[in-house]
Design a protein around this motif. Structure first.
Motif, PDB file in Angstrom:
ATOM      1  N   LEU A  45       0.781  -1.295  -0.177  1.00  0.00           N
ATOM      2  CA  LEU A  45       0.015   0.020   0.161  1.00  0.00           C
ATOM      3  C   LEU A  45       0.745   1.297   0.122  1.00  0.00           C
ATOM      4  O   LEU A  45       0.769   2.326  -0.909  1.00  0.00           O
ATOM      5  CB  LEU A  45      -0.894   0.079   1.246  1.00  0.00           C
ATOM      6  CG  LEU A  45      -2.150  -1.140   1.414  1.00  0.00           C
ATOM      7  CD1 LEU A  45      -2.868  -0.937   2.488  1.00  0.00           C
ATOM      8  CD2 LEU A  45      -3.008  -0.772   0.114  1.00  0.00           C
ATOM      9  N   ASN A  46       1.817   1.185   0.885  1.00  0.00           N
ATOM     10  CA  ASN A  46       2.973   2.478   0.897  1.00  0.00           C
ATOM     11  C   ASN A  46       3.646   2.617  -0.527  1.00  0.00           C
ATOM     12  O   ASN A  46       3.605   3.773  -0.829  1.00  0.00           O
ATOM     13  CB  ASN A  46       3.871   2.134   1.920  1.00  0.00           C
ATOM     14  CG  ASN A  46       3.435   2.538   3.398  1.00  0.00           C
ATOM     15  OD1 ASN A  46       2.376   3.023   3.654  1.00  0.00           O
ATOM     16  ND2 ASN A  46       4.044   1.723   4.240  1.00  0.00           N
TER      17      ASN A  46
ATOM     18  N   ARG B 186       2.636   1.564  -3.337  1.00  0.00           N
ATOM     19  CA  ARG B 186       1.653   2.039  -4.444  1.00  0.00           C
ATOM     20  C   ARG B 186       1.252   3.635  -4.462  1.00  0.00           C
ATOM     21  O   ARG B 186       1.209   4.213  -5.280  1.00  0.00           O
ATOM     22  CB  ARG B 186       0.234   1.165  -4.372  1.00  0.00           C
ATOM     23  CG  ARG B 186      -0.661   1.637  -5.565  1.00  0.00           C
ATOM     24  CD  ARG B 186      -0.172   1.204  -6.840  1.00  0.00           C
ATOM     25  NE  ARG B 186      -1.174   1.595  -7.877  1.00  0.00           N
ATOM     26  CZ  ARG B 186      -2.128   0.807  -8.519  1.00  0.00           C
ATOM     27  NH1 ARG B 186      -2.061  -0.422  -8.188  1.00  0.00           N
ATOM     28  NH2 ARG B 186      -2.770   1.156  -9.378  1.00  0.00           N
ATOM     29  N   LEU B 187       0.947   4.046  -3.200  1.00  0.00           N
ATOM     30  CA  LEU B 187       0.591   5.242  -2.868  1.00  0.00           C
ATOM     31  C   LEU B 187       1.658   6.315  -3.228  1.00  0.00           C
ATOM     32  O   LEU B 187       1.547   7.455  -4.136  1.00  0.00           O
ATOM     33  CB  LEU B 187       0.084   5.666  -1.557  1.00  0.00           C
ATOM     34  CG  LEU B 187      -0.252   6.933  -1.233  1.00  0.00           C
ATOM     35  CD1 LEU B 187      -1.332   7.591  -2.288  1.00  0.00           C
ATOM     36  CD2 LEU B 187      -1.022   7.065   0.195  1.00  0.00           C
TER      37      LEU B 187
ATOM     38  N   GLU C  25       2.441   6.482  -7.342  1.00  0.00           N
ATOM     39  CA  GLU C  25       1.417   7.236  -7.894  1.00  0.00           C
ATOM     40  C   GLU C  25       1.477   8.721  -7.705  1.00  0.00           C
ATOM     41  O   GLU C  25       1.580   9.676  -8.647  1.00  0.00           O
ATOM     42  CB  GLU C  25      -0.042   6.795  -7.601  1.00  0.00           C
ATOM     43  CG  GLU C  25      -0.371   5.502  -7.772  1.00  0.00           C
ATOM     44  CD  GLU C  25      -0.333   4.911  -9.396  1.00  0.00           C
ATOM     45  OE1 GLU C  25      -0.503   5.989 -10.121  1.00  0.00           O
ATOM     46  OE2 GLU C  25       0.197   3.899  -9.542  1.00  0.00           O
ATOM     47  N   VAL C  26       2.003   9.188  -6.403  1.00  0.00           N
ATOM     48  CA  VAL C  26       1.941  10.827  -6.079  1.00  0.00           C
ATOM     49  C   VAL C  26       3.065  11.137  -6.893  1.00  0.00           C
ATOM     50  O   VAL C  26       3.201  12.209  -7.409  1.00  0.00           O
ATOM     51  CB  VAL C  26       2.144  10.857  -4.700  1.00  0.00           C
ATOM     52  CG1 VAL C  26       2.695  12.007  -4.470  1.00  0.00           C
ATOM     53  CG2 VAL C  26       0.919  10.497  -3.882  1.00  0.00           C
TER      54      VAL C  26
ATOM     55  N   CYS D  19       9.107   1.040   3.326  1.00  0.00           N
ATOM     56  CA  CYS D  19       7.956   0.596   2.962  1.00  0.00           C
ATOM     57  C   CYS D  19       7.036  -0.093   3.884  1.00  0.00           C
ATOM     58  O   CYS D  19       5.817  -0.215   3.813  1.00  0.00           O
ATOM     59  CB  CYS D  19       8.205  -0.270   1.650  1.00  0.00           C
ATOM     60  SG  CYS D  19       9.058  -1.680   1.805  1.00  0.00           S
TER      61      CYS D  19
ATOM     62  N   ALA E 246      -1.059   7.665   5.228  1.00  0.00           N
ATOM     63  CA  ALA E 246      -1.262   8.075   3.866  1.00  0.00           C
ATOM     64  C   ALA E 246      -0.597   9.472   3.677  1.00  0.00           C
ATOM     65  O   ALA E 246       0.052   9.611   2.498  1.00  0.00           O
ATOM     66  CB  ALA E 246      -2.671   8.313   3.716  1.00  0.00           C
TER      67      ALA E 246
ATOM     68  N   ALA F  30       3.151   9.033   3.153  1.00  0.00           N
ATOM     69  CA  ALA F  30       3.315   8.520   1.695  1.00  0.00           C
ATOM     70  C   ALA F  30       3.337   9.504   0.572  1.00  0.00           C
ATOM     71  O   ALA F  30       4.156   9.436  -0.310  1.00  0.00           O
ATOM     72  CB  ALA F  30       2.329   7.229   1.261  1.00  0.00           C
ATOM     73  N   VAL F  31       2.243  10.458   0.757  1.00  0.00           N
ATOM     74  CA  VAL F  31       2.253  11.493  -0.236  1.00  0.00           C
ATOM     75  C   VAL F  31       3.427  12.500  -0.207  1.00  0.00           C
ATOM     76  O   VAL F  31       3.924  12.735  -1.111  1.00  0.00           O
ATOM     77  CB  VAL F  31       0.850  12.221   0.242  1.00  0.00           C
ATOM     78  CG1 VAL F  31       0.723  13.599  -0.816  1.00  0.00           C
ATOM     79  CG2 VAL F  31      -0.442  11.360  -0.124  1.00  0.00           C
TER      80      VAL F  31
END
Length: 215
Positions: free
Chosen positions: A83-84, A86-87, A90-91, A130, A136, A139-140
């Motif tokens: 999850l980390n 992937r976020l 994408e950012v 990771c 969230a 991660a961003v």
């Protein structure tokens, strides 16, 4: 007693060998067309030894969880890592596209060097954190930071280094070097912020092996 005449291979040793090979491969990317074959061979031998030493320090001395090297099993820890990553990825991609257009030498047009390379910097930056509870928002922030570092590196730092005679054929410093240092600093930060409230005692000891019997 294992035979000294044979190289003992296990799943763990195969994974570690893969990491060592990737380390040398990344270095070669900075030297393509610059170093001779003999020089590359020397680099491969020395860097493999140094990478093995680094693995020993990380896994056995500092007791960093091996899962940070993508050797995890499918459990909760692995889900957090996925999850980390992937976020962050994408950012980082969105940040790269925005900055590439903003600083492009081609008049607000996307620079394909950025698109092909800087979009991957997020994966490098999140590598060492990771499996940590970075949240969230964290991660961003990691994704944005990685995109900024990589794009600005290609746009401004690489031309400057080239002028003073420091060559980097594939821009490895901008994709792996600086984002890798960024990742190392992030691991220090998030490790310092880790508490049993966020992880629970069991998971905290799993992610940070050196904290076993301490908390």
């Amino acid at each position: 007693m294992p035979s000294l005449s044979r190289i003992q291979r296990t799943r763990s040793s195969n994974r570690e060998a893969d990491i060592m090979a990737a380390t040398v491969l990344i270095t070669f990317g900075a030297l393509l067309g610059i170093a001779s074959g003999l020089q590359l061979l020397f680099i491969a031998i020395v860097e493999t030894a140094v990478a093995c030493l680094n693995m020993w320090l990380v896994a056995d001395v500092f007791k960093v969880c091996p899962r940070a090297y993508f050797t995890s099993y499918y459990n909760r820890d692995c889900c957090v890592a996925c999850l980390n990553m992937r976020l962050v990825a994408e950012v980082c991609k969105v940040t790269t596209f925005f900055l590439s257009s903003a600083v492009s030498k081609h008049g607000a047009r996307l620079d394909m060097v950025h698109i092909q390379n800087s979009t991957l910097a997020g994966g490098v930056a999140v590598g060492s954190v990771c499996n940590m509870q970075i949240g969230a928002g964290g991660a961003v922030a990691v994704g944005i930071g990685a995109g900024i570092i990589s794009v600005f590196g290609y746009r401004y730092l690489t031309p400057l280094l080239t002028k003073i005679g420091i060559l980097d054929t594939c821009g490895v410093n901008n994709l792996h070097g600086m984002p890798g240092v960024f990742s190392g600093l992030l691991s220090v930060l998030f490790a310092a912020l880790a508490t049993t409230k966020e992880y629970g005692t069991s998971e905290l000891e799993t992610v940070f092996g050196a904290m076993k019997n301490v908390v």
